[in-house]
Each structure stands twice: as structure tokens, then as C-alpha cells.
Write a protein that holds these residues in place. Structure first.
Motif: not given
Length: 252
Positions: A40-45
Motif C-alpha cells: 500500500c502507499p507509504e503510511n496509508c493505514r
């Protein structure tokens, strides 16, 4: 009598053809999650942040879903900005171990059939005592449906019985409240050896929406050994039926 015969003829054969033919479930049915195939895109939670039961963790940038905790509410899929996470119509959700409910790939959980001795005892005739340990009655309602002519659980030799003295196994629903803990353990003790235990629904597996409450035991896994876990809130009747038949070696 003639009216009854005529009506029976009009209605035709109502029992589903499962397992010979795969069932057609409603379009809105939410089953096995489809996970992203890349990080997933970085830091996407976003999916993790909205999960009401903390069923989502991340490994190497990809989500891991604990199907035992999952309520299949679809909040994670709606929150995913990339739309790479979704819930499919796959009803094959049951597993024979708690670890197999940790979904890291897009494959359905595995069920190890009982050994040859246990299959010789229960493969053609399995009597279950159902115990509700403080649930909302949704799991119980969808289990009761299995006895109707549409699913006809009895054609597989599986039946619910009124007493643990008549049962081969225990099917538990609910998060195991403090008030029901003693009743559950007493019922388990009343079953003759060898015996099976099935945890049906997110509550029985891990506490469901009540997870973290001091009034429950977060499911039955730390109280009695479990042979089959059936996820869902509540589990679809076909999910329950599929899991039980695979445990008994009736399906591959």
C-alpha cells in the motif's frame, strides 16, 4: 390430502444442490476479503484505522486480516483510497486452526480433516449440542436455518440435539459472558470422549464487537480446545455447512 399433494407438487424440490453445485449467494453477501497484491502507499493505514475490532494489521506494507475478528462490515473496503481492498462473494471462510484465520494472501483458509479414527466415528453421523454464551442471537438464527428444507443438514447425518449426553460435539456461539462460562464448561464436561468443538461466529472465536470487554472471555479458545472455527457476524449457513463437511472429510 389431495390439496397437500397438489401444493407439494407445485412447490417442487426446494433443497439446494450443494455441494454438487456451488450455491448462488446474494450480491450483497460479504465474504473472503480480496487483499492488495502489492504494498500500500507509504503510511496509508486507512483500513486499519476504521476497523471496529482491530482485525487489520500490516506486514511489509500489506494488510493482514484476522478473519476471526472480522465482522465483514465492509468499512475497510470503503475506506481504502486505492480501492485495492474489497470483500468478495467467497463463502469458504472456516479453518481448523486459529492461525489459519490470519489472511495474508487471497487464498481461502485451510481445513484439515479429522483423522481416520475420528472420521470413522463422526463422518456419517454427527450430533451437536449448541450453546449460546451471550450472543445477540444472529448466529443462532442462521444455524437454525440449516435444519430447514433448503439446506437440510440432516441429509449429511448432522443434527442438533437437546442434551450434551446425546451429543458428539459442541457448537458454541457468543462471546462467553461471565454468567455463561460455568454453563459452557459444564456442558463440555458432560460430552463423552472423543468429542468435537466448533466455534461459530466472531464472538465465539475472539469476542466479536464485544472484544476487550471485561465481562467476556474473548471467545472460547482459552477455555476449551477448538476443532473448527467458522468466521462471520453471523456466518452464512453455507459457510457453516461447508466448514463442517470439510472437517468431516466429506468435501475436499
Amino acid at each position: 390430502m389431495l390439496k397437500i399433494i397438489r401444493e407439494r407438487w407445485r412447490q417442487g424440490y426446494r433443497t439446494g444442490k450443494f455441494p454438487k453445485i456451488e450455491p448462488v449467494l446474494a450480491e450483497r453477501f460479504r465474504g473472503l476479503p480480496q487483499l492488495p497484491t502489492s504494498a500500500c502507499p507509504e503510511n496509508c493505514r486507512a483500513c486499519q484505522d476504521v476497523c471496529p475490532t482491530d482485525a487489520i494489521t500490516f506486514e511489509e506494507g500489506r494488510p493482514v486480516i484476522d478473519l476471526g475478528r472480522c465482522l465483514f462490515c465492509d468499512d475497510c473496503a470503503r475506506a481504502c483510497p486505492e480501492k485495492t481492498l474489497s470483500l468478495t462473494g467467497n463463502y469458504h471462510l472456516a479453518a481448523s486452526s486459529r492461525e489459519n484465520l490470519l489472511q495474508k494472501t487471497n487464498e481461502a483458509p485451510k481445513i484439515a480433516a479429522l483423522n481416520a479414527h475420528m472420521r470413522s466415528l463422526f463422518g456419517r453421523s454427527l450430533k451437536l449440542r449448541q450453546v449460546s454464551t451471550g450472543g445477540c442471537n444472529a448466529c443462532e438464527a442462521d444455524l437454525n436455518v440449516l435444519a430447514t428444507l433448503v439446506f437440510d443438514l440432516g441429509r449429511f447425518g448432522i443434527q442438533f440435539v437437546a442434551s450434551p449426553r446425546h451429543a458428539d460435539g459442541l457448537l458454541v456461539t457468543g462471546p462467553v459472558t461471565e454468567n455463561m462460562k460455568g454453563a459452557l464448561l459444564d456442558t463440555y464436561a458432560a460430552l463423552a470422549e472423543p468429542k468435537l468443538v466448533i466455534a461459530a461466529g466472531a464472538c465465539a472465536i475472539n469476542g466479536g464487537p464485544f472484544i476487550g470487554s471485561p465481562e467476556i472471555h474473548q471467545g472460547i479458545g482459552d477455555l476449551i480446545p477448538v476443532d473448527l472455527y467458522i468466521p462471520g457476524c453471523p456466518p452464512h449457513p453455507y459457510t457453516s455447512l461447508d466448514g463442517m463437511l470439510r472437517l468431516l472429510g466429506r468435501l475436499k
